[in-house]
Design a protein around this motif. Sequence first.
Motif, PDB file in Angstrom:
ATOM      1  N   LEU A 174       0.807  -1.218   0.000  1.00 19.25           N
ATOM      2  CA  LEU A 174       0.000   0.000   0.000  1.00 19.25           C
ATOM      3  C   LEU A 174       0.839   1.266   0.000  1.00 19.25           C
ATOM      4  CD1 LEU A 174      -2.756  -1.029   2.569  1.00 19.25           C
ATOM      5  CD2 LEU A 174      -2.966  -0.910   0.081  1.00 19.25           C
ATOM      6  N   MET A 175       2.147   1.134   0.154  1.00 19.56           N
ATOM      7  CA  MET A 175       3.010   2.308   0.228  1.00 19.56           C
ATOM      8  C   MET A 175       4.379   1.983  -0.347  1.00 19.56           C
ATOM      9  SD  MET A 175       4.143   4.412   3.679  1.00 19.56           S
ATOM     10  CE  MET A 175       2.445   4.810   4.126  1.00 19.56           C
ATOM     11  N   GLU A 176       5.002   2.960  -0.981  1.00 18.19           N
ATOM     12  CA  GLU A 176       6.348   2.779  -1.497  1.00 18.19           C
ATOM     13  C   GLU A 176       7.351   3.235  -0.432  1.00 18.19           C
ATOM     14  OE1 GLU A 176       7.460   1.486  -4.351  1.00 18.19           O
ATOM     15  OE2 GLU A 176       5.404   0.961  -4.890  1.00 18.19           O
ATOM     16  N   ARG A 177       8.353   2.418  -0.192  1.00 21.29           N
ATOM     17  CA  ARG A 177       9.407   2.822   0.745  1.00 21.29           C
ATOM     18  C   ARG A 177      10.410   3.678  -0.027  1.00 21.29           C
ATOM     19  NH1 ARG A 177      11.585   1.039   5.572  1.00 21.29           N
ATOM     20  NH2 ARG A 177      10.192  -0.751   5.669  1.00 21.29           N
ATOM     21  N   GLU A 178      10.435   4.979   0.234  1.00 20.60           N
ATOM     22  CA  GLU A 178      11.276   5.900  -0.513  1.00 20.60           C
ATOM     23  C   GLU A 178      12.697   5.959   0.020  1.00 20.60           C
ATOM     24  OE1 GLU A 178       9.302   9.634  -0.516  1.00 20.60           O
ATOM     25  OE2 GLU A 178       7.571   8.906  -1.680  1.00 20.60           O
ATOM     26  N   ARG A 179      12.869   5.698   1.296  1.00 17.83           N
ATOM     27  CA  ARG A 179      14.197   5.744   1.897  1.00 17.83           C
ATOM     28  C   ARG A 179      14.238   4.774   3.075  1.00 17.83           C
ATOM     29  NH1 ARG A 179      11.739  10.682   2.674  1.00 17.83           N
ATOM     30  NH2 ARG A 179      13.036  11.613   1.053  1.00 17.83           N
ATOM     31  N   GLU A 180      15.441   4.543   3.589  1.00 16.43           N
ATOM     32  CA  GLU A 180      15.597   3.580   4.673  1.00 16.43           C
ATOM     33  C   GLU A 180      14.859   4.028   5.931  1.00 16.43           C
ATOM     34  OE1 GLU A 180      16.979   0.533   4.892  1.00 16.43           O
ATOM     35  OE2 GLU A 180      17.136   0.642   2.719  1.00 16.43           O
ATOM     36  N   ARG A 181      14.921   5.333   6.214  1.00 16.27           N
ATOM     37  CA  ARG A 181      14.276   5.859   7.412  1.00 16.27           C
ATOM     38  C   ARG A 181      13.363   7.017   7.033  1.00 16.27           C
ATOM     39  NH1 ARG A 181      18.018   5.666  12.685  1.00 16.27           N
ATOM     40  NH2 ARG A 181      15.972   6.311  13.439  1.00 16.27           N
ATOM     41  N   VAL A 182      12.247   7.109   7.710  1.00 19.71           N
ATOM     42  CA  VAL A 182      11.307   8.199   7.470  1.00 19.71           C
ATOM     43  C   VAL A 182      11.922   9.506   7.964  1.00 19.71           C
ATOM     44  CG1 VAL A 182       9.035   9.140   8.054  1.00 19.71           C
ATOM     45  CG2 VAL A 182       9.328   6.673   7.712  1.00 19.71           C
ATOM     46  N   LYS A 183      11.790  10.540   7.164  1.00 23.47           N
ATOM     47  CA  LYS A 183      12.284  11.849   7.574  1.00 23.47           C
ATOM     48  C   LYS A 183      11.192  12.526   8.406  1.00 23.47           C
ATOM     49  CE  LYS A 183      14.417  16.074   5.788  1.00 23.47           C
ATOM     50  NZ  LYS A 183      15.667  15.870   6.530  1.00 23.47           N
ATOM     51  N   ILE A 184      11.398  12.622   9.704  1.00 23.10           N
ATOM     52  CA  ILE A 184      10.408  13.202  10.599  1.00 23.10           C
ATOM     53  C   ILE A 184      10.410  14.717  10.433  1.00 23.10           C
ATOM     54  CG2 ILE A 184       9.674  13.472  12.983  1.00 23.10           C
ATOM     55  CD1 ILE A 184       9.435  10.643  12.030  1.00 23.10           C
ATOM     56  N   HIS A 185       9.313  15.268   9.978  1.00 23.92           N
ATOM     57  CA  HIS A 185       9.252  16.719   9.785  1.00 23.92           C
ATOM     58  C   HIS A 185       7.798  17.181   9.729  1.00 23.92           C
ATOM     59  CE1 HIS A 185       8.552  15.287   5.686  1.00 23.92           C
ATOM     60  NE2 HIS A 185       8.013  16.462   5.426  1.00 23.92           N
ATOM     61  N   GLY A 186       7.587  18.419  10.118  1.00 27.20           N
ATOM     62  CA  GLY A 186       6.274  19.028  10.016  1.00 27.20           C
ATOM     63  C   GLY A 186       6.367  20.264   9.138  1.00 27.20           C
ATOM     64  N   THR A 187       5.795  20.210   7.965  1.00 32.68           N
ATOM     65  CA  THR A 187       5.896  21.319   7.009  1.00 32.68           C
ATOM     66  C   THR A 187       5.209  22.568   7.559  1.00 32.68           C
ATOM     67  OG1 THR A 187       5.952  19.827   5.117  1.00 32.68           O
ATOM     68  CG2 THR A 187       5.310  22.102   4.683  1.00 32.68           C
ATOM     69  N   VAL A 188       5.946  23.700   7.534  1.00 30.98           N
ATOM     70  CA  VAL A 188       5.362  24.975   7.971  1.00 30.98           C
ATOM     71  C   VAL A 188       5.272  25.977   6.816  1.00 30.98           C
ATOM     72  CG1 VAL A 188       6.043  24.723  10.376  1.00 30.98           C
ATOM     73  CG2 VAL A 188       7.630  25.780   8.769  1.00 30.98           C
ATOM     74  N   MET A 189       6.146  25.838   5.826  1.00 34.52           N
ATOM     75  CA  MET A 189       6.102  26.706   4.645  1.00 34.52           C
ATOM     76  C   MET A 189       6.365  25.846   3.413  1.00 34.52           C
ATOM     77  SD  MET A 189       8.285  29.974   6.133  1.00 34.52           S
ATOM     78  CE  MET A 189       8.021  31.037   4.711  1.00 34.52           C
ATOM     79  N   ASN A 190       5.571  26.051   2.373  1.00 32.45           N
ATOM     80  CA  ASN A 190       5.695  25.232   1.169  1.00 32.45           C
ATOM     81  C   ASN A 190       5.244  26.073  -0.027  1.00 32.45           C
ATOM     82  OD1 ASN A 190       5.502  23.309  -0.912  1.00 32.45           O
ATOM     83  ND2 ASN A 190       4.920  21.689   0.517  1.00 32.45           N
ATOM     84  N   THR A 191       6.097  26.191  -1.037  1.00 39.87           N
ATOM     85  CA  THR A 191       5.746  27.017  -2.197  1.00 39.87           C
ATOM     86  C   THR A 191       4.615  26.415  -3.017  1.00 39.87           C
ATOM     87  OG1 THR A 191       7.502  25.946  -3.511  1.00 39.87           O
ATOM     88  CG2 THR A 191       8.059  28.008  -2.386  1.00 39.87           C
ATOM     89  N   LEU A 192       4.239  25.159  -2.749  1.00 42.15           N
ATOM     90  CA  LEU A 192       3.067  24.579  -3.405  1.00 42.15           C
ATOM     91  C   LEU A 192       1.804  25.368  -3.064  1.00 42.15           C
ATOM     92  CD1 LEU A 192       3.395  20.715  -2.956  1.00 42.15           C
ATOM     93  CD2 LEU A 192       3.526  21.998  -5.080  1.00 42.15           C
ATOM     94  N   PHE A 193       1.795  25.937  -1.843  1.00 42.22           N
ATOM     95  CA  PHE A 193       0.591  26.632  -1.383  1.00 42.22           C
ATOM     96  C   PHE A 193       0.416  27.994  -2.033  1.00 42.22           C
ATOM     97  CE2 PHE A 193       1.708  24.389   2.844  1.00 42.22           C
ATOM     98  CZ  PHE A 193       1.189  23.201   2.373  1.00 42.22           C
ATOM     99  N   ARG A 194       1.450  28.483  -2.708  1.00 43.81           N
ATOM    100  CA  ARG A 194       1.399  29.833  -3.251  1.00 43.81           C
ATOM    101  C   ARG A 194       0.243  29.998  -4.238  1.00 43.81           C
ATOM    102  NH1 ARG A 194       5.468  33.257  -2.876  1.00 43.81           N
ATOM    103  NH2 ARG A 194       7.086  31.645  -2.813  1.00 43.81           N
ATOM    104  N   LYS A 195       0.070  28.990  -5.117  1.00 40.21           N
ATOM    105  CA  LYS A 195      -0.980  29.055  -6.128  1.00 40.21           C
ATOM    106  C   LYS A 195      -2.233  28.285  -5.724  1.00 40.21           C
ATOM    107  CE  LYS A 195       2.100  29.750 -10.070  1.00 40.21           C
ATOM    108  NZ  LYS A 195       2.521  29.233 -11.405  1.00 40.21           N
ATOM    109  N   ASP A 196      -2.052  27.311  -4.817  1.00 38.99           N
ATOM    110  CA  ASP A 196      -3.200  26.494  -4.435  1.00 38.99           C
ATOM    111  C   ASP A 196      -3.039  26.046  -2.986  1.00 38.99           C
ATOM    112  OD1 ASP A 196      -5.299  24.785  -4.142  1.00 38.99           O
ATOM    113  OD2 ASP A 196      -4.781  23.472  -5.811  1.00 38.99           O
TER     114      ASP A 196
END
Length: 348
Positions: A266-288
């Motif tokens: 059900l999920m692709e393993r992209e890396r050995e360990r999950v990168k723990i992070h909480g997004t606070v700013m993202n340029t994706l939100f600029r337009k949508d």
Amino acid sequence: MEVLRPVLINIKGRIYRKNPVQEECYEEEEDDYPSSGAAAEQCLDEPCDAYNIEQTDRGFRCAIDVPSVLYKYIIGKKGETRKRLESETKTSISIPKQGVEGQIVITGAHRAAVASAVTRVEVLIDSFRRKQPFTHFLSFALNHPQVQQGFLRFREQVLELCGQDAGVDESIFQNPAKLHLTIGTLALLNEQEVTRASELLQQCRDAIRDITEAKPLPVEVRGIEYMNDDPSMVDVLYAKVTVRDGSDKLQQIADRLVEYFAAAGLMERERERVKIHGTVMNTLFRKDPSAEDKGASARPNAKDREAFNAKNILQVRNVIKVTVKTFIMLQKFSISNKCCSSELSIHL
């Protein structure tokens, strides 16, 4: 090097080697479906006991669950892909009507022929499943009032002190109500897969309880970091989240969840360990502002994103540092499903 180190595909715990094949691109027509062109035509024959193949009065039969959105890739343009698979494996492949959820049924006179056809269909499905935009994401909600208040102070101070820096404006900040730690993304293509993911998430409770010893896990949201090499050209800025006692229990939980979901396909393993992070700013939100909810289908190309300069934001750490504590508790374990692009959230 592709011949020496081919792409390996994990399908339900079985590992296949994908030989390089030229992919053909077809434009979809109203009543036709595109041919795959890139099916694993040279995949090794599968041992007959790897599938649930039934013997019938007319030969052998195997039914596999396939989301209806993927039928078109098995059919191919004008039915070419299905005809080729049937011809090469000497089997018959029955596919439900488009939009009708059901099973693809493969029948043939020989068990080995049916097993070979099933292998090819599953590899084909896996290939095109990887290209589907994700529909859900697995996350820990960071919706504690203290976390939201800390984030709002952070946003206010950044806009006041760094609002004149290139690309910095209010539109690229996360919605306070949607603050979360993303564990992984999923492409759940029908209700059955959503139900399966929900059940699997519930089954993970014991594993999480073992890690936390059934006790609350205090964590801190403190400090920020960026995701690329140039602080003057940043697309994502995130809050760093750690366990207050310095242990790696949160990392263990995240890695264990990905392990479970990846093993279930059900999920692709992209890396050995999950990168723990909480997004606070993202340029994706600029337009949508809802781009994150809509998944990959709403994401612009890198060249369409306007990066921002985070140098000053990173330097005034004493001002924008977020020091908030929240607790992950096992007593309140539930799953929430929101909107059309749902969010599978673990509330612990």
